[in-house]
Design an enzyme around this catalytic site. Structure first.
Site, mmCIF file in Angstrom:
data_model
loop_
_atom_site.group_PDB
_atom_site.id
_atom_site.type_symbol
_atom_site.label_atom_id
_atom_site.label_comp_id
_atom_site.label_asym_id
_atom_site.label_seq_id
_atom_site.Cartn_x
_atom_site.Cartn_y
_atom_site.Cartn_z
ATOM 1 N N ASP A 1 0.861 -1.190 0.000
ATOM 2 C CA ASP A 1 0.000 0.000 0.000
ATOM 3 C C ASP A 1 0.898 1.241 0.000
ATOM 4 O O ASP A 1 1.648 1.464 0.954
ATOM 5 C CB ASP A 1 -0.891 -0.038 1.252
ATOM 6 C CG ASP A 1 -1.860 1.131 1.294
ATOM 7 O OD1 ASP A 1 -2.427 1.455 0.244
ATOM 8 O OD2 ASP A 1 -2.027 1.726 2.367
ATOM 9 N N THR B 1 -2.969 5.861 -4.205
ATOM 10 C CA THR B 1 -1.836 6.663 -3.714
ATOM 11 C C THR B 1 -0.583 6.436 -4.559
ATOM 12 O O THR B 1 0.124 7.374 -4.898
ATOM 13 C CB THR B 1 -1.533 6.312 -2.246
ATOM 14 O OG1 THR B 1 -1.464 4.894 -2.121
ATOM 15 C CG2 THR B 1 -2.620 6.818 -1.337
ATOM 16 N N THR B 2 -0.333 5.174 -4.904
ATOM 17 C CA THR B 2 0.863 4.855 -5.703
ATOM 18 C C THR B 2 0.795 5.563 -7.051
ATOM 19 O O THR B 2 1.764 6.178 -7.500
ATOM 20 C CB THR B 2 0.977 3.326 -5.897
ATOM 21 O OG1 THR B 2 0.924 2.709 -4.618
ATOM 22 C CG2 THR B 2 2.271 2.958 -6.584
ATOM 23 N N ASP C 1 -9.100 0.221 0.950
ATOM 24 C CA ASP C 1 -8.962 0.681 -0.440
ATOM 25 C C ASP C 1 -10.257 0.438 -1.209
ATOM 26 O O ASP C 1 -10.746 1.312 -1.918
ATOM 27 C CB ASP C 1 -7.807 -0.061 -1.144
ATOM 28 C CG ASP C 1 -6.444 0.434 -0.677
ATOM 29 O OD1 ASP C 1 -6.419 1.405 0.098
ATOM 30 O OD2 ASP C 1 -5.423 -0.141 -1.081
#
Length: 492
Positions: free
Chosen positions: A61, A94-95, A390
């Site tokens: 994550d 987020t990545t 998520d």
């Protein structure tokens, strides 16, 4: 005076200016992006992080990795802020957000080398970002409120959880997530408060035993073994004042000169507590959840009346109980009546390993729910929790906007293609910045391919060819390692 040096800053300050400062900041941001890059997609790798206290986290994550890292560089910290904002707004992606930011800076460096001024690059990027929004509105697919819409939401959740170690149970997780979000969705204000979904973790059983409880699970046990273990058709009193004699705020002395006076004093305390318990009994309550303490005598009185009670429940859990059962949190015992009580089908204490928990389940149309995650080890359970969060964030965002886009890099390639067409209409140097913006977006599908062990150049070329031929939903399906229509493959 002229021969003395003039210090405007402390001597140990390091000062970087001009081109060097630009390069330094860009390099730091790129390094942050490179750290999380390998975690992207279903074939992304996990990272093992060890804290100074030797606590271990195994995750892929993006935001968890970045938050746990100790970063000093100011530009790198700004990249981490991007991830945190994305996490608080959506809960996922987020990545991707960090990677796009890193690639935009990397591509800006190429333009700086061509002697293009930073303000021109910024202007070009702004134009490209605004145009991207317009293109996305055009490309997005509307989801209805029928069963087909639910099916798309389930696939959104599955896509979010793929690669997070939740593969074995992602279908049952997806059902749980969609059910939970739809239950707490407020149509009038078109809002979803994910705080109303409580996530409890239990070591033991398998990941596939994770369940959705239409009510609240508390990590509390009944306060006396004489109380019933299970209450059917529970009428629940939610109290935030203590079921014990209050101590005075200031130091007080009570003078007692005879045994009778002492006995009267103690009797008076017991009568006060008996009155409070009588009010609870008269209201019809058979379960009591108290935010404060419950003393031993009150416990005895409640147990005698077969009332199930828990004490010292956190304020947030009290509010969730109120939303789930429809009960009011009461401060004054005198106002307690049947209509202030919450309702649930069952309230029972269950034991898992060494832990005892109280289940409040079977609530009618609850506005707060619990997802109970099971798993073999703490690391597994923590990663399942991140995967579920998520999925919850993505499904909540999809329900609010009623829009989804194809995954597997399809949307990025189509966006890049249309941005290039838009760039050709521009005069001036901004056009170059728009082209670099389009290139940055293509970094997502090429990284997906790279992480899966495929040749990114081959994949990127094939994707561009298919999109140029008008296949706007062509993306990379990493379950088959082929470029195909990702909407048919349900990668959303």
């Amino acid at each position: 005076m002229s021969d003395k040096p003039i210090f405007l800053m402390p001597e140990d300050i390091q000062r970087i200016i001009g081109k060097d400062a630009q390069r330094n900041n860009i390099l730091a941001a790129r390094m942050v992006a490179d750290i999380v890059k390998t975690t992207l997609g279903p074939k992304g790798m996990d990272k093992m992080l060890v804290s100074p206290l030797n606590e271990i986290i195994v995750t892929n994550d993006g935001v968890t990795i970045l938050e746990e890292m100790k970063v000093e560089h100011p530009a790198a910290k700004m990249m981490i802020e991007i991830a945190k904002t994305q996490e608080s707004e959506v809960g996922d992606g987020t990545t991707t957000a960090v990677m796009i930011a890193g690639k935009l800076l990397e591509n800006a460096e190429k333009l700086l080398d061509k002697k293009i001024h930073p303000t021109v690059i910024v202007k070009g990027y702004r134009l490209a970002a605004d145009e991207s929004q317009r293109i996305l509105w055009d490309l997005a697919l509307k989801i209805g409120e029928d069963s087909e819409g639910d099916d798309i939401l389930r696939h959104v959740a599955m896509t979010a959880m793929t690669g997070k170690g939740a593969e074995s149970a992602k279908e049952s997780f997806a059902d749980i997530i969609v059910k939970a979000v739809k239950q707490i969705y407020d149509k009038e204000s078109n809002s979803v408060d994910l705080d109303d979904i409580k996530i409890e973790k239990l070591k033991g059983d398998g990941v596939e035993d994770t369940e959705l409880i239409s009510g609240i699970v508390l990590d509390k046990e009944r306060i006396s073994i004489d109380m019933p273990k299970k209450v059917v058709n529970a009428k629940i009193a939610l109290l935030d004042s203590p079921l014990e004699i209050k101590n005075t705020e200031i130091e007080t002395k009570v003078s007692i000169s005879s045994p009778e006076q002492l006995q009267n004093f103690l009797d008076r305390e017991e009568r006060t507590l008996q009155n409070i318990v009588n009010k609870i009994i008269n209201s019809g309550a058979n379960v009591v959840f108290c935010q404060k303490g419950i003393d031993d005598y009150t416990q005895y009185l409640l147990a005698k009346e077969n009332i199930y009670a828990c004490r010292r429940i956190s304020r947030s859990d009290m509010e969730k109980l109120s939303k789930a059962t429809g009960g009011k949190i009461m401060n004054n015992f005198n106002d307690l009546s049947m209509k202030e009580l919450g309702n649930a089908q069952f309230v029972e204490e269950k034991k898992h390993g060494d832990d005892k928990m109280t289940y409040v389940s079977g609530c009618q149309s609850p506005k707060a729910l619990t997802i109970l995650i099971h798993g073999g080890t703490e690391h597994v359970i923590d990663e399942m929790e991140r995967a579920i969060k998520d999925g919850l964030g993505d499904v909540a965002a999809s329900i609010k906007s009623k829009l989804v886009v194809p995954g597997g890099g399809a949307i990025e390639i189509e966006l890049a293609k249309r941005l290039r067409e838009f760039g050709q209409k521009l005069g001036g140097r901004e056009r170059l910045a728009v082209e670099e913006f389009a290139l940055a977006l293509e970094d997502i599908p090429s990284t997906l391919a790279e992480n899966a062990g495929l040749d990114p150049i081959d994949i990127l070329t094939e994707l561009r060819t298919r999109h140029d031929a008008g296949e706007k939903n062509a993306g990379l399906n990493l379950f088959t390692n082929k470029v195909e229509d990702v909407l048919k493959a349900r990668i959303v």
